[in-house]
Design an enzyme around this catalytic site. Structure first.
Site, short mmCIF file in Angstrom:
data_model
loop_
_atom_site.label_atom_id
_atom_site.label_comp_id
_atom_site.label_asym_id
_atom_site.label_seq_id
_atom_site.Cartn_x
_atom_site.Cartn_y
_atom_site.Cartn_z
CE LYS A 219 11.44 1.11 -8.74
NZ LYS A 219 11.69 0.02 -10.09
N GLY A 271 1.43 -0.93 -11.65
CA GLY A 271 2.49 -1.97 -11.76
C GLY A 271 1.54 -3.92 -11.34
CB SER A 272 2.87 -7.25 -11.03
OG SER A 272 3.37 -7.10 -10.68
CB THR A 273 -2.55 -8.43 -9.43
OG1 THR A 273 -3.11 -7.52 -10.19
CG2 THR A 273 -3.53 -8.45 -8.42
CG ASP A 274 1.29 -11.57 -8.46
OD1 ASP A 274 0.31 -11.55 -7.92
OD2 ASP A 274 1.57 -12.30 -9.08
N GLY A 276 1.08 -5.52 -5.70
CA GLY A 276 0.52 -3.88 -4.90
C GLY A 276 -0.15 -4.76 -4.35
CD GLU A 293 -3.75 1.10 -13.40
OE1 GLU A 293 -3.99 0.59 -13.68
OE2 GLU A 293 -2.82 2.46 -14.41
CB CYS A 327 -3.21 -1.89 -17.01
SG CYS A 327 -1.90 -0.84 -16.94
CD GLU A 424 -1.96 -7.20 -15.97
OE1 GLU A 424 -1.60 -7.71 -15.60
OE2 GLU A 424 -2.96 -5.89 -16.56
P1 ADP Z 1 5.74 -6.54 -13.99
O1 ADP Z 1 5.83 -7.43 -13.95
O2 ADP Z 1 4.84 -5.75 -15.56
O3 ADP Z 1 6.96 -5.80 -14.50
P2 ADP Z 1 5.58 -5.41 -11.83
O4 ADP Z 1 4.09 -5.14 -10.10
O5 ADP Z 1 6.75 -6.37 -10.91
O6 ADP Z 1 5.37 -4.76 -13.40
O7 ADP Z 1 6.06 -3.42 -11.76
C1 ADP Z 1 6.25 -2.47 -11.19
C2 ADP Z 1 7.11 -1.54 -10.21
O8 ADP Z 1 7.14 -2.33 -9.24
C3 ADP Z 1 8.31 -1.43 -11.14
O9 ADP Z 1 8.44 0.10 -10.77
C4 ADP Z 1 8.87 -2.08 -10.16
O10 ADP Z 1 10.34 -1.61 -10.52
C5 ADP Z 1 8.57 -1.92 -8.71
N1 ADP Z 1 8.65 -3.56 -8.29
C6 ADP Z 1 9.23 -4.60 -8.10
N2 ADP Z 1 8.87 -5.41 -6.81
C7 ADP Z 1 8.70 -4.41 -5.83
C8 ADP Z 1 8.51 -4.46 -4.66
N3 ADP Z 1 8.65 -5.33 -3.61
N4 ADP Z 1 8.35 -3.01 -4.34
C9 ADP Z 1 8.06 -1.87 -4.60
N5 ADP Z 1 7.97 -1.47 -6.04
C10 ADP Z 1 8.35 -3.62 -6.62
#
Ligand code: ADP
Length: 514
Positions: A219, A271-274, A276, A293, A327, A424
Site C-alpha cells: 500500500k 510512517g508516522s509514530t502515531d 505506527g 520504522e 526519517c 519531528e
Molecule cells: P505521514 O504523516 O508522514 O503522512 P502516515 O503515517 O500518516 O505518515 O502515513 C504513512 C502510510 O500509512 C501511508 O501509506 C498512509 O496511507 C498509511 N496509513 C495512514 N493511516 C493508516 C492506518 N490507520 N492504518 C494503516 N495505514 C495507515
C-alpha cells in the site's frame, strides 16, 4: 562539386549553425542569480518527456490492473506546480481482500514452491529493468514528490535497484544467512509505505520479503503512488508470477483494511509514530508479525576538532538537501561551545547558496515540500517556534510563485524543551544547541523520545567510538551523514520503531527461524 562551391556550402552551413546557436542561447537565457554570490546558473531542467504518465491508475492485483470496487479515484498533485499529475484508485476492504487472496494463491501455488535460485532470478530481472528505466523513474519520482532530480537520480532509484540486486543474492543462500538454523517464509505480507522515498521504500520492503519466499500486498502513500504503479509495469515486464506482488492504492483506511485482514501474516510499516502505534495496537491481539520504522529527531554532534567545512556540508546534506523529508534527518545540531559562533557563521554562508526551486532542474538542491498539508504543518510549527523565542535564521531564497516551497532555516538558543527541538518537523528546519563535554553531548543527543540515527563529527576515532557507545540510536554515522547501503541494517530505538531493514537483519522479519 567545385572546390569553391563546396567552400561556399560549408560557410553557409556554418552560419546556419551559428544562427541556430544564437537563437537557442536567446531563448534559454533566463538566468537565475543566487543571492550573495557573483555567479549565475542557467536553467538545466530534466525532460518530462522521458516518462509517460497515464490519466489514471488502477490497482495491480494478480498481475493485472483492475478498477477499484468503489469506482473512486484520488488526485495526485505535483507539489512544485500544484497541478494534477494523475489519479489513483481508492482501495476499500473488497479490493484489499482481493489482493490478499491473490497473494495467498500465488504463495501456496507458485512462489513458496519455486526453487530459491529461480526466485532470485526474478529479483535480478526487476533490478536490471529498474536500472534500464532509471531516468524515467527519477523524473516520475520528482514530478510526483517534489524532490530534486539529483536526489531521485543519484539516490532513490539506484538504491532501489541495489536493494533488489542485494536480496536477489540471498534468495538461494538463506541457510547460509542463518547458519545452523532452519528458515522458512512466513506467507502473505502487508506492507505500508510513506511518501518521502516512494520507490526506495517499496524496494526496501519488497526485495527481502520476496527473497525470503513471501508474497506481498503493498500500500503506497496516497501522495506518491506513481512510481509504485510504474513498478507494477516492471513486475509485468519481468514476468513475475501473478499475485506475488499486489499493489492497492488509497489513503489511511486502505492501509487499515490491510492491517485488519485476517489472512495477512506480517505487517511492515514505515510512517508516522502515531499511525505506527495505532497499528501496533491493532495487531496486538493477533498472531501477525510486525515491524515498524517510524519517526526521528536525530542529532548531528560536531566536536571542535572536526573538519569544520566538511561538517557544515554534512549538516546541510543531513537536513536541507532533502527538504528534511528523511526519517533520520539530522534535525538537531549539537555544537561544541567553542566553535558554535564560527560554525553558525559558516552555516549561514552555506545556506545562502542552497538552490531552492524547480525540482526538475539538475542544479536544484532543495525542491518542493511533498504536499500542501506538510507544507502548512512546517509553516505552523516554524511560526510557533518563533513565538517560543531564541535566534531564528532563514536563508533568503527567491521561491517560485507556485508550489509548496520553504527556505532552509534554523533555530538556536532555544530551551531543550522547545517545540522545535523536540517535535519531528519533517521539513528544512534545524534546531541548534551547544555542549561543553562529550558526556553532555551524549545526554543531549539522547534527550528525545526517538532513537533513529545520529552523526558524529571529530577527527579523533576514540572520541567517535566513545560517543557512539553512549548514543541510543539505530544508525550512527561518523564524519558523514545520510549514507545508505543495502548491506547495512537501518532502524530505530524507542518511538522510532522496531525491526531492521537492509542487510541480513532485514531478512529476519520475513522468515520463521527454527
Ligand atoms: P505521514 O504523516 O508522514 O503522512 P502516515 O503515517 O500518516 O505518515 O502515513 C504513512 C502510510 O500509512 C501511508 O501509506 C498512509 O496511507 C498509511 N496509513 C495512514 N493511516 C493508516 C492506518 N490507520 N492504518 C494503516 N495505514 C495507515
Amino acid at each position: 562539386m567545385t572546390k569553391k562551391k563546396a567552400q561556399k556550402k560549408t560557410k553557409a552551413k556554418k552560419s546556419k549553425v551559428t544562427k541556430k546557436k544564437k537563437t537557442t542561447k536567446k531563448t534559454s537565457s533566463v538566468k537565475k542569480t543566487v543571492k550573495g554570490l557573483d555567479f549565475v546558473y542557467d536553467p538545466a531542467p530534466e525532460s518530462k518527456a522521458v516518462v509517460h504518465i497515464q490519466n489514471k491508475y488502477d490497482h495491480f492485483i494478480a498481475g493485472k490492473f483492475v478498477a477499484p470496487n468503489s469506482g473512486k479515484y484520488m488526485k495526485s498533485i505535483n507539489p512544485a506546480t500544484e497541478e494534477v499529475l494523475t489519479k489513483h484508485a481508492v482501495g476499500d476492504e473488497k479490493d484489499v481482500d482481493r489482493a490478499v487472496k491473490a497473494a495467498r494463491v500465488a504463495y501456496e501455488g507458485v512462489w513458496s514452491k519455486m526453487p530459491a535460485e529461480e526466485r532470485g532470478r526474478y529479483l535480478y530481472r526487476i533490478a536490471r529493468i529498474l536500472q534500464e528505466r532509471s531516468r524515467e523513474f527519477a523524473v516520475a519520482e520528482t514530478l510526483d514528490g517534489g524532490k530534486p532530480i539529483k536526489e531521485s537520480r543519484d539516490v532513490d532509484i539506484p538504491l532501489a535497484a541495489a536493494h533488489f540486486f542485494y536480496y536477489a543474492g540471498w534468495a538461494d543462500k538463506l541457510e547460509y544467512a542463518f547458519p545452523g538454523k532452519s528458515v522458512r517464509s512466513i506467507g502473505v505480507c502487508g506492507q505500508i509505505i510513506p511518501w518521502n522515498f516512494p520507490l526506495l521504500m517499496a524496494a526496501w520492503k519488497l526485495a527481502p520479503a520476496l527473497a525470503a519466499g513471501n508474497c506481498v500486498v503493498l500500500k503506497p502513500a496516497e501522495q506518491t503512488s506513481l512510481t509504485a504503479m510504474l513498478l507494477a509495469e516492471v513486475l509485468q515486464e519481468a514476468e513475475l508470477p501473478d499475485g506475488v506482488v499486489n499493489i492497492v492504492t488509497g489513503e489511511g483506511p486502505t492501509g487499515a483494511a490491510l492491517v485488519a485482514h485476517p489472512d495477512v501474516n506480517k505487517i511492515a510499516f514505515t510512517g508516522s509514530t502515531d499511525i505506527g502505534k495505532l497499528i501496533a495496537k491493532n495487531v496486538a491481539h493477533t498472531t501477525k508479525k510486525l515491524t515498524l520504522e517510524l519517526g526521528g529527531k536525530s542529532a548531528n554532534i560536531v566536536y571542535e576538532d572536526a573538519a569544520i567545512d566538511q561538517a557544515v556540508e554534512g549538516v546541510v546534506n543531513g537536513i536541507y538537501f532533502n527538504q528534511g523529508h528523511v526519517c533520520c534527518a539530522g534535525s538537531r545540531l549539537l555544537l561544541e561551545e567553542s566553535i558554535a559562533k564560527d560554525f553558525l557563521k559558516k552555516l549561514q554562508k552555506r545556506m545562502k547558496t542552497i538552490r531552492v526551486g524547480d525540482p526538475l532542474d539538475k542544479n536544484t538542491d532543495l525542491g518542493a515540500i511533498n504536499h500542501k498539508e506538510q507544507w502548512e504543518k512546517i509553516k505552523t510549527l516554524v511560526d510557533q517556534g518563533k513565538e517560543e523565542g531564541g535566534d531564528f535564521y532563514q536563508a533568503e531564497c527567491k521561491l517560485p510563485s507556485k508550489g509548496y516551497f520553504f527556505s532552509p532555516c534554523y533555530f538556536a538558543k532555544q530551551s531543550g524543551s522547545s517545540l522545535i527541538s523536540r517535535l519531528e518537523i519533517f521539513g528544512p528546519v534545524l534546531s541548534v544547541s551547544t555542549f561543553r563535554t562529550p558526556d553532555e553531548a551524549i545526554t543531549k543527543a539522547n534527550d528525545t523520545p526517538y532513537g533513529l540515527a545520529a552523526g558524529i563529527w571529530s577527527e579523533k576515532g576514540s572520541k567517535i567510538h566513545k560517543t557512539a557507545n553512549g548514543l541510543k540510536a539505530g544508525v550512527i554515522w561518523a564524519n558523514t551523514y545520510n549514507k545508505f547501503d543495502p548491506t547495512s541494517p537501518f532502524g530505530g530505538f524507542f518511538e522510532s520503531g522496531y525491526g531492521r531493514e537492509g542487510g541480513l537483519h532485514g531478512l529476519l522479519p520475513y522468515l520463521e527461524v527454527k
